[in-house]
Design an enzyme around this catalytic site. Sequence first.
Site, mmCIF file in Angstrom:
data_model
loop_
_atom_site.group_PDB
_atom_site.id
_atom_site.type_symbol
_atom_site.label_atom_id
_atom_site.label_comp_id
_atom_site.label_asym_id
_atom_site.label_seq_id
_atom_site.Cartn_x
_atom_site.Cartn_y
_atom_site.Cartn_z
ATOM 1 N N VAL A 1 7.529 2.311 -2.658
ATOM 2 C CA VAL A 1 8.618 3.155 -2.167
ATOM 3 C C VAL A 1 8.781 2.871 -0.679
ATOM 4 C CG1 VAL A 1 9.340 5.553 -1.746
ATOM 5 C CG2 VAL A 1 8.133 4.971 -3.859
ATOM 6 N N GLY B 1 0.794 -1.227 0.000
ATOM 7 C CA GLY B 1 0.000 0.000 0.000
ATOM 8 C C GLY B 1 0.823 1.273 0.000
ATOM 9 N N HIS B 2 2.123 1.193 -0.076
ATOM 10 C CA HIS B 2 2.983 2.393 -0.067
ATOM 11 C C HIS B 2 3.933 2.342 -1.249
ATOM 12 C CE1 HIS B 2 5.927 5.399 1.449
ATOM 13 N NE2 HIS B 2 4.870 5.860 2.085
ATOM 14 N N PHE B 3 3.584 2.550 -2.381
ATOM 15 C CA PHE B 3 2.298 2.925 -2.937
ATOM 16 C C PHE B 3 1.900 1.849 -3.945
ATOM 17 C CE2 PHE B 3 4.565 6.809 -1.816
ATOM 18 C CZ PHE B 3 3.656 7.415 -0.969
#
Length: 138
Positions: free
Chosen positions: A51, A44-46
């Site tokens: 990242v 979820g990042h991203f």
Amino acid sequence: MKREAIKNILPHREPMLLIDETELAGETSISRYTVRGDEFFLQGHFPDKPVVPGVILCEMMAQSACLLINTDGKKFTPYFTGLNNVRFKKIVTPGDTVTFISAITSQKSTFYFMKSEGYIEDKLCICGELSFAVVREE
């Protein structure tokens, strides 16, 4: 030294042990972590463009620095007391190997003050000053 030997110094364990290997040279540690791409902090990042979060890079710097704490082989827990002048210079993505160079700048009782820099190849990606309170196990 590899991860199993690092576990004899640091209290961190998977999934929060964020150093793959280290070399201790006097007052300096040179530690490495290779981002595989399946780490929990990338979920979820991203989406579609992973990242490494800045806070995770700070934790990696901290673990590299805390490998220098000398407690004569006794177990200890380092607690962050400060982060100063942290700068993010380059994003870190899966496949990158970050090399952290850390050193103790001063010590007062159980408080340690350190500096650390992280590089991908020869490009600076993060740097900062860190401080810790060290609690030794009895």
